[in-house]
Design a protein around this motif. Structure first.
Motif, PDB file in Angstrom:
ATOM      1  N   SER A   1       0.559   7.429   9.892  1.00 47.77           N
ATOM      2  CA  SER A   1      -0.808   7.116   9.457  1.00 47.77           C
ATOM      3  C   SER A   1      -1.656   6.613  10.627  1.00 47.77           C
ATOM      4  O   SER A   1      -1.129   6.199  11.654  1.00 47.77           O
ATOM      5  N   TYR A   2      -2.972   6.662  10.430  1.00 46.64           N
ATOM      6  CA  TYR A   2      -3.916   6.196  11.458  1.00 46.64           C
ATOM      7  C   TYR A   2      -3.722   6.915  12.794  1.00 46.64           C
ATOM      8  O   TYR A   2      -3.486   6.285  13.828  1.00 46.64           O
ATOM      9  N   ASN A   3      -3.752   8.244  12.740  1.00 45.05           N
ATOM     10  CA  ASN A   3      -3.742   9.040  13.960  1.00 45.05           C
ATOM     11  C   ASN A   3      -4.820  10.110  13.846  1.00 45.05           C
ATOM     12  O   ASN A   3      -5.766   9.933  13.051  1.00 45.05           O
ATOM     13  N   ARG A   4      -4.714  11.176  14.599  1.00 46.91           N
ATOM     14  CA  ARG A   4      -5.744  12.233  14.570  1.00 46.91           C
ATOM     15  C   ARG A   4      -5.112  13.574  14.233  1.00 46.91           C
ATOM     16  O   ARG A   4      -5.478  14.606  14.799  1.00 46.91           O
ATOM     17  N   LEU A   5      -4.119  13.520  13.344  1.00 49.24           N
ATOM     18  CA  LEU A   5      -3.378  14.736  13.012  1.00 49.24           C
ATOM     19  C   LEU A   5      -4.170  15.631  12.057  1.00 49.24           C
ATOM     20  O   LEU A   5      -5.037  15.148  11.317  1.00 49.24           O
TER      21      LEU A   5
ATOM     22  N   VAL B   1      -1.704   3.047  22.095  1.00 50.68           N
ATOM     23  CA  VAL B   1      -2.831   3.972  22.245  1.00 50.68           C
ATOM     24  C   VAL B   1      -2.313   5.304  22.762  1.00 50.68           C
ATOM     25  O   VAL B   1      -2.908   5.921  23.646  1.00 50.68           O
ATOM     26  N   LEU B   2      -1.183   5.724  22.218  1.00 49.25           N
ATOM     27  CA  LEU B   2      -0.568   6.986  22.642  1.00 49.25           C
ATOM     28  C   LEU B   2      -1.446   8.151  22.228  1.00 49.25           C
ATOM     29  O   LEU B   2      -2.010   8.159  21.136  1.00 49.25           O
TER      30      LEU B   2
ATOM     31  N   ASN C   1      -2.013   5.247  16.442  1.00 48.35           N
ATOM     32  CA  ASN C   1      -2.114   5.761  17.800  1.00 48.35           C
ATOM     33  C   ASN C   1      -3.244   6.779  17.820  1.00 48.35           C
ATOM     34  O   ASN C   1      -4.107   6.730  16.930  1.00 48.35           O
ATOM     35  N   ARG C   2      -3.226   7.665  18.781  1.00 51.05           N
ATOM     36  CA  ARG C   2      -4.278   8.699  18.853  1.00 51.05           C
ATOM     37  C   ARG C   2      -3.635  10.074  18.919  1.00 51.05           C
ATOM     38  O   ARG C   2      -4.032  10.913  19.723  1.00 51.05           O
ATOM     39  N   ILE C   3      -2.608  10.264  18.122  1.00 49.88           N
ATOM     40  CA  ILE C   3      -1.804  11.486  18.191  1.00 49.88           C
ATOM     41  C   ILE C   3      -2.556  12.642  17.530  1.00 49.88           C
ATOM     42  O   ILE C   3      -3.106  12.494  16.428  1.00 49.88           O
ATOM     43  N   THR C   4      -2.572  13.777  18.208  1.00 51.50           N
ATOM     44  CA  THR C   4      -3.303  14.961  17.724  1.00 51.50           C
ATOM     45  C   THR C   4      -2.333  16.084  17.363  1.00 51.50           C
ATOM     46  O   THR C   4      -1.125  15.927  17.482  1.00 51.50           O
TER      47      THR C   4
END
Ligand code: NAG
Ligand code: NAG
Ligand code: NAG
Ligand code: NAG
Ligand code: NAG
Ligand code: NAG
Length: 337
Positions: free
Chosen positions: A299-303, A255-256, A277-280
């Protein structure tokens, strides 16, 4: 007595003497090692797999899974020939009575249970401690840090619980710590930035580790870091930096939560996985300079923003980038406009 007879008698005497001494002289196996091994066999309840461990034969020549040092004939390796998991029950404490042991390597022993015995701290020459795909339980003991000779510790696929002891960083020659697929909890110790060994291999994946990746890890130039499938939160930028030589980083399935825009990835990177993760932020343009990059997944982040054009970045499948907030550009179908 004439001289001939004297020589004859002397020869006979020597012959008789030799035949008495010969069996002892010819045995390479050290009696203390033999005793310890037979006790280990007994501790495991004499399973069939130890049938070659016969007290009447030489342990250096005829016992399977046992290797003696060529110089002093002491036991230096106990290894994994036991196919299909034949070691059952806890590790007998007599394992500590093999003072010249350098490698303990047992693999795929699902019936091997119980804790890591304290007696192994007596193994002052132990370099490789590898017990994988077994059913060891209890904690990773603090006392492992007493075995200063350790180079590699591997306990993949066991049932170990509790926190990782911070004292492991005091092992001066340790270059590999592989604790994946257990039930370890708590934080990655702060002290793990202090490992002395170079080209360090750290694999802690598939546990329940939580908290933040300690900032101190930024001091260490790891060769390989796999922290995937845990519950780690916060930032991860400390693991990177232009002056490092790290090749593989896997931080997926945590959950980075951090902004990736300014992270400086080392040119040495061969594989970088940060999916789920939750990488922006956006992908830094510097990533196009990663010539060695062969594996990549964010994939599956908030980029957001454009996937920088160049280097290897367009060579990866679109699934390396999908399920982000607003990434655009090749290889994704969504254009940036
Ligand atoms: C483990 O022990 C169980 C019960 O004694 C036995 O049925 C099984 O065959 C053992 N597994 C292996 C791989 O030896
Ligand atoms: C592992 O050991 C535990 C006891 O520590 C036991 O309950 C469990 O059945 C074992 N699992 C396997 C697969 O043998
Ligand atoms: C781990 O231990 C638990 C409880 O002792 C047991 O149920 C489980 O089968 C063990 N897991 C493995 C992989 O042996
Ligand atoms: C660490 O490794 C070096 C080089 O192989 C060796 O000389 C030294 O004895 C080792 N230290 C310990 C505590 O085993
Ligand atoms: C990399 O640089 C940072 C400061 O920017 C420094 O703290 C760290 O020790 C350096 N690491 C290596 C491996 O040179
Ligand atoms: C990236 O990771 C996702 C999630 O695990 C997976 O579905 C996808 O196939 C991966 N893509 C690549 C190129 O590794």
């Amino acid at each position: 007595m004439d001289a001939k007879k004297l020589i004859y008698n002397l020869l006979c005497f020597l012959l008789v003497l030799c035949s008495f001494i010969y069996p002892c002289l010819s045995e390479l196996c050290h009696p203390q090692d033999k005793k310890a091994l037979l006790q280990i066999k007994k501790g495991f309840n004499n399973p069939h797999v130890f049938s070659t461990w016969d007290p009447n034969t030489d342990c250096c020549l005829h016992w399977r899974g046992v290797h003696c040092d060529e110089k002093n004939n002491r036991i230096e390796t106990l290894e994994k020939y036991f196919g299909g998991g034949d070691l059952a029950g806890p590790i007998p404490p007599e394992i500590g009575d093999l003072p010249y042991l350098r490698t303990l390597w047992w693999h795929k022993q699902p019936n091997l249970t119980g804790p890591i015995p304290q007696s192994i701290t007596k193994l002052k020459r132990l370099r490789y401690l590898v017990i994988t795909w077994a059913n060891l339980s209890g904690p990773i003991p603090d006392f492992l840090s007493e075995i200063k000779s350790l180079v590699s510790i591997e306990f993949s696929f066991n049932n170990l619980t509790g926190q990782i002891p911070s004292s492991l960083s005091r092992l001066p020659n340790l270059t590999g710590l592989v604790l994946d697929r257990n039930k370890l909890t708590g934080p990655i110790p702060d002290s793990f930035g202090e490992f002395q060994g170079s080209h360090f291999y750290l694999k802690l994946s598939h546990n329940q580790l939580s908290w933040k990746i300690p900032a101190s890890l930024g001091n260490k130039d790891f060769n390989y870091v796999d922290l995937s499938w845990n519950k780690l939160e916060g930032g991860a930028a400390v693991l990177f930096g232009l002056n490092k030589t790290t090749q593989v980083v896997d931080l997926s399935r945590n959950v980075l939560e951090f902004d990736m825009s300014d992270v400086e990835f080392p040119k040495s990177l061969v594989s970088l996985d940060m999916n789920h993760n939750r990488i922006t932020g956006s992908l830094p343009v510097g990533m196009t300079a990663l010539d060695n990059l062969r594996g990549f997944n964010v994939s599956y982040n908030r980029l957001c923003g454009e996937i920088p054009v160049g280097g290897n970045l367009q060579s990866f499948d679109y699934t390396a980038y999908f399920h982000n907030r607003c990434l655009c550009g090749a290889p994704l179908e969504r254009s940036c406009k």
